[in-house]
Scaffold this motif. Structure first.
Motif, short mmCIF file in Angstrom:
data_model
loop_
_atom_site.label_atom_id
_atom_site.label_comp_id
_atom_site.label_asym_id
_atom_site.label_seq_id
_atom_site.Cartn_x
_atom_site.Cartn_y
_atom_site.Cartn_z
N LEU A 1 52.93 37.82 51.48
CA LEU A 1 51.66 37.20 51.10
C LEU A 1 51.15 36.24 52.17
O LEU A 1 49.98 35.82 52.12
CB LEU A 1 51.82 36.46 49.77
CG LEU A 1 52.03 37.34 48.53
CD1 LEU A 1 52.40 36.47 47.33
CD2 LEU A 1 50.79 38.17 48.23
N HIS A 2 52.01 35.88 53.12
CA HIS A 2 51.65 34.95 54.19
C HIS A 2 52.07 35.54 55.54
O HIS A 2 52.96 35.02 56.22
CB HIS A 2 52.32 33.58 53.99
CG HIS A 2 51.97 32.92 52.70
ND1 HIS A 2 52.57 33.27 51.50
CD2 HIS A 2 51.08 31.93 52.41
CE1 HIS A 2 52.06 32.52 50.54
NE2 HIS A 2 51.15 31.71 51.06
N PRO A 3 51.45 36.65 55.94
CA PRO A 3 51.88 37.33 57.17
C PRO A 3 51.59 36.49 58.42
O PRO A 3 50.66 35.68 58.46
CB PRO A 3 51.05 38.60 57.17
CG PRO A 3 49.85 38.28 56.34
CD PRO A 3 50.33 37.34 55.28
N THR A 4 52.43 36.68 59.43
CA THR A 4 52.29 35.98 60.70
C THR A 4 51.49 36.81 61.68
O THR A 4 51.73 38.01 61.85
CB THR A 4 53.69 35.69 61.30
OG1 THR A 4 54.41 34.85 60.40
CG2 THR A 4 53.57 35.01 62.65
N HIS A 5 50.54 36.17 62.36
CA HIS A 5 49.80 36.82 63.44
C HIS A 5 49.23 35.71 64.33
O HIS A 5 48.10 35.26 64.12
CB HIS A 5 48.69 37.72 62.92
CG HIS A 5 48.04 38.54 64.00
ND1 HIS A 5 48.43 39.83 64.29
CD2 HIS A 5 47.06 38.23 64.89
CE1 HIS A 5 47.71 40.29 65.29
NE2 HIS A 5 46.86 39.34 65.68
#
Length: 567
Positions: free
Chosen positions: A145-149
């Motif tokens: 729900l809190h992807p890293t990019h």
């Protein structure tokens, strides 16, 4: 977006808990048959009054105790965890208050694809936040729900976000990297990274990103870089966005240590803090059999014939010191306590490794972190506007040209359970704390929290706003760690001992300083894998230890890595 490689298989033996295994080579039926047979055998075991003593209260010991309960059917009342500090968790820390500010000594990354045994054991540990979920489910659900990019992975001296997608390799860099991956490990004893690569390599975007993601130095072990490249080859193509980073909901102490501690407490495991083991006696003659533990306070503990000792033979965060807004972190006064114990026992028996390459080189193994606690979110809003990343989505932002080589991370807020909604925190570190700052003209390790934050603000070219920004600061806690990179020191293959040394009958070592073929140190997975190996070998558990996933042999992954080298 990351993909989930896990194919979960839940085995229903209630007494052993819900064990979860990744099916890789064997068919599901074969795995089920083997696991059922092993679990049925374990159910028949009677250990009598046999005791197990874990020296050190870090993740390795806690995971080892959990494996004993889950997979060896061992009575928790006979498990003892002996910790020299007044708190469990080892390097998985997270502490502080709203008044004094919060502290994370380090930033620990998880990885969904390569932390095979880590996800396995935490799949058996109930979440404290969500009782119907395991810790593994809680973490992966939160992370998805809190992807890293990261959109500002590298920043130059003028405050410009660099186009880091291009790694910056020339043909010589590509040739050297390819040759390294093809060179057998045994030919790399004692070599440093800068023994292999030319100076151009250390000016590439790749090196700045790889170095600061994993805390390598030019003088770190070439052997370890090779293992990282093979083990984390999936990250090679996404090193500029760090999409492979998996986040916990809170700091690792609250997200990992407290749930596994609660699980062990439920099984009546004994915890003893402020209990420093100062020496270990072994049976005379050939072989390795521990017979007595000696404590710093003068106590002695005789071991019975069948008792087992599992020792944390060194801890990378030993001897750390902390400062505050107006005080630098003081200079450490002694070598690491756990390392001293390793020194003593390594002189008594063969096959217990050699700590010399890892300690005594503070100038090569140190770096310094800092944790900033703010009232309100003005500073975090500025970071968000600059980077394009909301808190929790950006991973590391490295100031490439800063003398201290500073990087910062803004986690999803709140990062601590006691953190109020009007308080924000972020964490950073400098890989070169011995160098003079660009704006604060002294070494980072001699600076107060205020001076470290001022240097960072100046690097971001926000110094005109300093007087207003510092009004929001609760505290900045510098943390100097003299041996945080010790596990990366150049070494020979024999310097790290086997988890269960050759000739051992009742003794194992579990830490970042043991030898596990193909796996990489400085990870949560390494501690958990070491613990699982120790338990399974010493207690003859006929179950699979999740192997290192060979992504470096996957044709699709290799093709993508080759393409990445030419970006």
């Amino acid at each position: 977006m990351k993909h989930t490689k896990w194919k979960y298989l839940t085995l229903g033996a209630a007494s052993a808990g819900a064990a979860v295994y990744s099916v890789k080579k064997a068919s599901e039926k074969q795995v089920i048959k083997r696991q059922i047979k092993a679990e049925e055998e374990v159910k028949t075991r009677y250990y009598g009054d046999r005791q197990v003593y874990f020296i050190g209260g870090g993740l390795g010991s806690l995971a080892g105790a959990a494996y004993l309960i889950r997979d060896a059917n061992f009575d928790g009342k006979h498990i003892h965890i002996l910790e020299g500090m007044d708190i469990l968790g080892g390097s998985n820390d997270g502490s502080g208050t709203m008044t004094d500010g919060f502290l994370c000594r380090g930033g620990r990354m998880l990885n969904e694809e390569t932390y095979e045994n880590f996800w396995d054991i935490f799949a058996s540990i109930p979440s404290l936040e969500f009782p119907n979920q395991s810790v593994t489910e809680e973490i992966l659900n939160f992370d998805h729900l809190h992807p890293t990019h990261a959109q500002a992975r590298l920043v130059d001296a003028d405050g410009n976000i660099l186009a880091a997608h291009s790694l910056g390799f020339d043909n010589n860099d590509r040739l050297k990297m390819t040759k390294l991956l093809a060179t057998p490990e045994e030919k790399l004893d004692g070599m440093r990274i800068n023994d292999w690569f030319d100076e151009h390599f250390f000016e590439t975007n790749f090196w700045y990103m790889w170095q600061t993601t994993f805390a390598f130095q030019k003088w770190s072990s070439l052997f370890e870089l090779r293992r990282y490249m093979n083990r984390m080859i999936l990250e090679f193509s996404r090193i500029d966005t760090l999409e492979g980073v998996t986040r916990t909901r809170y700091n690792q102490y609250e997200s990992l240590i407290l749930p596994i501690k609660a699980f062990l407490e439920k099984h009546q495991v004994n915890f003893e803090t402020n209990a420093t083991v100062d020496d270990i006696a072994f049976k005379d003659g050939k072989g390795i059999t521990a017979t007595k533990l000696f404590f710093k306070d003068g106590r002695e503990l005789e071991l019975a014939k069948d008792d087992v000792v599992m020792m944390t033979n060194a801890c990378m965060t030993d001897s750390t010191t902390e400062g505050d807004w107006s005080t630098p972190a003081p200079k450490p006064e002694e070598r690491p306590i756990s390392g001293e114990l390793w020194y003593k026992i390594s002189k008594k028996k063969d096959n217990l490794g050699n700590p010399e390459p890892f300690f005594g080189h503070e100038d090569e193994t140190n770096w310094q972190s800092f944790t900033v606690t703010c009232r309100g979110d003005r500073l975090l809003k500025k970071i968000e506007a600059f980077s394009g990343n909301i808190p929790g989505s950006g991973a590391l932002m490295t100031l490439r040209d800063s003398n201290w080589l500073m990087s910062t991370v803004v986690a999803a807020q709140p990062h601590f359970k006691t953190q109020t909604l009007d308080t924000t925190i972020f964490w950073g570190y400098g890989l070169y704390p011995d160098k003079i700052g660009d704006y604060v003209k002294k070494p980072m390790k001699e600076c107060t929290g205020e001076e470290i934050l001022y240097e960072w603000v100046c690097q971001m070219h926000w110094q005109e706003e300093w007087d207003e920004l510092k009004k929001d600061i609760v505290n900045v806690i510098p943390c100097y760690m003299p041996y945080i990179d010790a596990q990366f020191q150049p070494r020979a293959m024999v310097d790290r001992p086997q988890v269960v040394p050759e000739g051992s009958t009742n003794f194992a070592m579990i830490s970042q300083f043991v030898e596990i073929p193909k796996d990489m140190v400085f990870t949560e997975e390494y501690s958990v894998r070491a613990a699982r190996i120790a338990v399974y070998e010493l207690f003859n558990i006929d179950k699979e230890i999740c192997p290192v996933t060979p992504y470096n042999r996957d044709p699709k992954v290799l093709a993508k890595a080759a393409e990445t080298m030419f970006r």
